[in-house]
Design an enzyme around this catalytic site. Sequence first.
Site, short mmCIF file in Angstrom:
data_model
loop_
_atom_site.label_atom_id
_atom_site.label_comp_id
_atom_site.label_asym_id
_atom_site.label_seq_id
_atom_site.Cartn_x
_atom_site.Cartn_y
_atom_site.Cartn_z
N CYS A 242 -15.92 -13.44 0.34
CA CYS A 242 -15.01 -12.48 0.97
C CYS A 242 -14.60 -12.86 2.39
O CYS A 242 -13.67 -12.27 2.94
CB CYS A 242 -15.65 -11.10 0.99
N HIS A 321 -22.25 -20.20 9.46
CA HIS A 321 -22.73 -20.50 8.11
C HIS A 321 -24.26 -20.51 8.10
O HIS A 321 -24.89 -21.28 8.83
CB HIS A 321 -22.20 -21.86 7.65
N HIS A 405 -9.16 -2.88 18.71
CA HIS A 405 -9.18 -2.51 17.29
C HIS A 405 -10.16 -3.43 16.55
O HIS A 405 -10.31 -4.60 16.89
CB HIS A 405 -7.78 -2.63 16.68
N HIS A 409 -14.57 -6.11 7.40
CA HIS A 409 -14.41 -6.30 5.95
C HIS A 409 -14.91 -5.08 5.18
O HIS A 409 -16.06 -4.66 5.34
CB HIS A 409 -15.15 -7.55 5.51
N HIS A 438 -11.48 3.31 0.85
CA HIS A 438 -11.18 4.50 0.04
C HIS A 438 -9.91 4.31 -0.77
O HIS A 438 -9.86 4.64 -1.96
CB HIS A 438 -11.03 5.71 0.96
N ASN A 442 -12.78 -2.69 -2.42
CA ASN A 442 -13.09 -3.99 -1.84
C ASN A 442 -12.14 -5.02 -2.44
O ASN A 442 -12.32 -5.46 -3.58
CB ASN A 442 -14.55 -4.35 -2.13
#
Length: 510
Positions: A242, A321, A405, A409, A438, A442
């Site tokens: 993701c 990573h 802002h 994710h 909502h 995802n």
Amino acid sequence: MEAAEPVNGGSVQIRNENGSRKLPNFLQSVNMKYVKLGYHYLITHLFKLCLVPLMAVLFTEISRLTPDDLYQLWLHLQYNLVAFILLSALAVFGSTVFIMTRPRSVYLVDYSCYLPPESLKVKYQKFMDHSKLIEDFNDSSLEFQRKILERSGLGEETYLPEALHCIPPTPTMVAARQEAEQVMFGSLDKLFENTRINPRDIGVLVVNCSLFNPTPSLSAMIVNKYKLRGNIKSFNLGGMGCSAGVIAIDLAKDMLQVHRNTYAVVVSTENITQNWYFGNRKAMLIPNCLFRVGGTAVLLSNKSRDRRRSKYKLVHTVRTHKGADEKAFNCVYQEQDDNGKTGVSLSKDLMAIAGEALKANITTLGPLVLPISEQILFFATLVAKKLFNAKLKPYIPDFKLAFDHFCIHAGGRAVIDELEKNLQLSERHVEASRMTLHRFGNTSSSSIWYELAYIEAKGRMKKGNRVWQIAFGSGFKCNSAVWVALGNVKPSVSSPWEHCIDRYPVKLEL
């Protein structure tokens, strides 16, 4: 006895039995936030504040020069003409080298998020009814999915691909290609329409999709569809989870440093059709409840003339990573269960591993974005902890001083909750992430762009605002991108929030 009585302004004064007054409670009457902001302003602008008296002294000395002093200065330059010419040539050469070798600015001209058709919406009840009809899940698995779905933070208007609306589902290669084409071409068509660029002007193409990597590749499908030029630099990123959307942006940025005067397009998506789990291992059922259809196409440019029409400028990308650690490597793992059913397993250690990855990422990002006041406080606390008190809590930098802002994710409610708590964010800071989860679920690597679109649709993005996009992915990775708004940003035409933004934010059940 002592009694407390309110006075004007809401502060509290203490009166004892004799009626004498003590000092007011400053912890209640003084808002420490403004003290901190004042300190931040002082430290941040310390150099400028010191420069003011220096400039005043210099201006005063220059004003005292007489015409004779100026004539003597001119004669001095004439007698040292060779040195003057050499210094001037050196200055010109140095300036030229600096201009030619400095990093090129990367601008985000526009982006487009895919909005699936109404027919692909899936409500809770439809999700559960279809799961029962499939007959691959036992009663325990069905109940588990129901509980996860209810606590997930997803609403009743998320989308699943057409193949999973069928009874029985049809997770074929043809159906998976159709899903990929609908998402990628749908977002690209809107992007090209809104920006009015010729697809053949694109010099770099980066596509990321973690779980669906056919041959020819997804990037080749786009080249074929839009007849992109033959010398295009195309890349197809697979299996990177993701957080791959930020990785794709980082790769495009690097390519734009090498190839001048061109455009780069980044397409971020995930494919669900062939990656639905039809087994009963609970750790592999969670993605069924969270992942939904979505994708985005982003247009980047290194052309200076595009600055005026661009929305944002890319400031930083930071990639972390943790794959060298075995637990981190295995916490999000695609495998087969005991019955040979393929799915993605999520470890119970996922949140702890994500926290470690986040800590490593912000340790690198902090010095790049935090004001000097926060860096001094962090360093001073670290030194005090090492030298005097090992039990002293480390100072958590206030990232709200660095960013206006936050696009976290939308991996699930738990992810958003943890970052809200650990970064000490307000409900408004995480509103875009919660509402995206909502409304769209995802959507993997594209979720941070639906969140950015939400902020724009609410009219909150002002000139100079800084945005932090942060994403987590298998491997395990935590990646960040920082953007600055080049103007008061309006939502793009055909924004995914166009027809529903007035209904948001909605109140979510705990």
